[in-house]
Write a protein that holds these residues in place. Sequence first.
Motif, PDB file in Angstrom:
ATOM      1  N   ASP A  49      48.297  24.450  49.721  1.00 48.14           N
ATOM      2  CA  ASP A  49      48.827  25.339  48.684  1.00 48.14           C
ATOM      3  C   ASP A  49      47.708  26.186  48.072  1.00 48.14           C
ATOM      4  N   ALA A  50      46.554  25.578  47.838  1.00 46.90           N
ATOM      5  CA  ALA A  50      45.421  26.327  47.281  1.00 46.90           C
ATOM      6  C   ALA A  50      44.950  27.413  48.238  1.00 46.90           C
ATOM      7  N   LEU A  51      44.933  27.111  49.527  1.00 52.62           N
ATOM      8  CA  LEU A  51      44.528  28.107  50.521  1.00 52.62           C
ATOM      9  C   LEU A  51      45.556  29.233  50.612  1.00 52.62           C
ATOM     10  N   ALA A  52      46.823  28.870  50.559  1.00 52.96           N
ATOM     11  CA  ALA A  52      47.871  29.893  50.674  1.00 52.96           C
ATOM     12  C   ALA A  52      47.846  30.856  49.500  1.00 52.96           C
ATOM     13  N   GLY A  87      36.041  25.749  54.479  1.00 51.04           N
ATOM     14  CA  GLY A  87      36.819  26.818  53.861  1.00 51.04           C
ATOM     15  C   GLY A  87      36.205  27.402  52.614  1.00 51.04           C
ATOM     16  N   GLU A  88      35.091  26.851  52.146  1.00 53.83           N
ATOM     17  CA  GLU A  88      34.499  27.316  50.901  1.00 53.83           C
ATOM     18  C   GLU A  88      33.997  28.752  50.993  1.00 53.83           C
ATOM     19  N   GLY A  89      33.368  29.107  52.110  1.00 52.32           N
ATOM     20  CA  GLY A  89      32.814  30.454  52.252  1.00 52.32           C
ATOM     21  C   GLY A  89      33.859  31.542  52.094  1.00 52.32           C
ATOM     22  N   PRO A  90      34.939  31.513  52.881  1.00 51.24           N
ATOM     23  CA  PRO A  90      35.985  32.532  52.728  1.00 51.24           C
ATOM     24  C   PRO A  90      36.630  32.531  51.345  1.00 51.24           C
ATOM     25  N   MET A  91      36.833  31.341  50.765  1.00 56.20           N
ATOM     26  CA  MET A  91      37.430  31.283  49.436  1.00 56.20           C
ATOM     27  C   MET A  91      36.508  31.897  48.390  1.00 56.20           C
ATOM     28  N   GLU A 130      28.959  32.101  37.769  1.00 61.14           N
ATOM     29  CA  GLU A 130      28.440  30.980  38.548  1.00 61.14           C
ATOM     30  C   GLU A 130      29.416  29.806  38.563  1.00 61.14           C
ATOM     31  N   GLU A 131      30.118  29.600  37.439  1.00 61.16           N
ATOM     32  CA  GLU A 131      31.091  28.514  37.380  1.00 61.16           C
ATOM     33  C   GLU A 131      32.277  28.799  38.281  1.00 61.16           C
ATOM     34  N   CYS A 132      32.767  30.028  38.254  1.00 61.36           N
ATOM     35  CA  CYS A 132      33.930  30.383  39.079  1.00 61.36           C
ATOM     36  C   CYS A 132      33.593  30.388  40.569  1.00 61.36           C
ATOM     37  N   ALA A 133      32.388  30.854  40.896  1.00 60.71           N
ATOM     38  CA  ALA A 133      31.980  30.912  42.304  1.00 60.71           C
ATOM     39  C   ALA A 133      31.378  29.615  42.801  1.00 60.71           C
ATOM     40  N   TYR A 159      40.801  29.301  44.294  1.00 60.29           N
ATOM     41  CA  TYR A 159      39.506  28.655  44.510  1.00 60.29           C
ATOM     42  C   TYR A 159      39.227  27.569  43.467  1.00 60.29           C
ATOM     43  N   VAL A 160      39.729  27.742  42.253  1.00 66.89           N
ATOM     44  CA  VAL A 160      39.520  26.738  41.203  1.00 66.89           C
ATOM     45  C   VAL A 160      40.167  25.421  41.606  1.00 66.89           C
ATOM     46  N   LEU A 161      41.427  25.470  42.077  1.00 61.63           N
ATOM     47  CA  LEU A 161      42.109  24.268  42.539  1.00 61.63           C
ATOM     48  C   LEU A 161      41.428  23.701  43.782  1.00 61.63           C
TER      49      LEU A 161
END
Length: 329
Positions: free
Chosen positions: A243-246, A271-275, A296-299, A250-252
């Motif tokens: 669901d997070a990927l769809a 999957g972290e890089g693309p997100m 920095e927190e969001c990324a 990124y936070v979830l």
Amino acid sequence: MRGRGGPRGQRGGRSGGRAPSGPWSRLKPVELDPLEALGLPSKGDNRLLDFKTQERYYTKIVERYMSFCSDAGERQELLRRFSSLQLSETPHTTPKPPPDTSSTPGNPSRPVPRHATSAPAVPAAASLPTSTDTQGLSEVLAALRKLREGIVASKRADDFAVQAYLFCIRLTVLVKHPESYHPAILHLLRRIQPRHPMTSVEAGEVTGYLVLDTACRRNDLAEAYALRARYRLRDPKIDAVLDALAHDNYVLYKRLRRSVDGHKAKLLEFGEGPMRQHTLKCFGRGYLGVELEFLEECADSTWMDLVTNDGVGWELDGSKVVIRKIKAR
């Protein structure tokens, strides 16, 4: 007299009837590594087609792996040794791997690596960078390939085959080596499972790895959902990851990576890089500037890593990041 001393050739011959001594050998006996003593069945070495040989070889593999872990001592040193095997990130979209070429029966009481350690990527076993502190793991990965080939070639499907494949999958997932775990998962689910079913827990574990690998590394959400339905996987955390990927959440996604076990966390790292890239694009489209701490927190990355690894070209002004400047009219 003629018969006194006997024939002339016997008189000065062998002294005391002793046989002549052979030449001294100056070559020391070769100490052959038990993991290297057997070759790949695909290269013509058929010794691993024997079930008892497979079981003895698996025992040697487990012993070498346990020795590698104990030599590392503390957990941080073990993680460092895993990390030192990393060459480069595996592409998020990879070609379909060839069918697995390996299988084994035996004692289901053999240990299987289930410790949730954090370990980065490992290249193919044949091209692993070897050093004094990582050679043991490189040898284990190469030996596991030989064992799998033997299991497949002998068409073995029993408790030992399941146990050996679970050991291989769990270890190579930890070191993020899809060239090993992906074909192993497919062979276990498609060839061994129909003939010798796993437990529901084992089947759910392996199916979960396949779904996460498809969604996170191969970036194929449609196929991941199809696999989840085909194998009737019921795992709330994997459902949340999909669901997070769809929804590009990124936070979830980060929160889930911290809550799952170590094996699934390694798959989520793909999957972290693309997100993160999608998150940065959203900042670029929606903000003129932002606080550095918030970015920095969001990324989930430092400013230097964003500039170096993600190609961020924004301007840092004290504690603020200038994303776009309004042109003066």
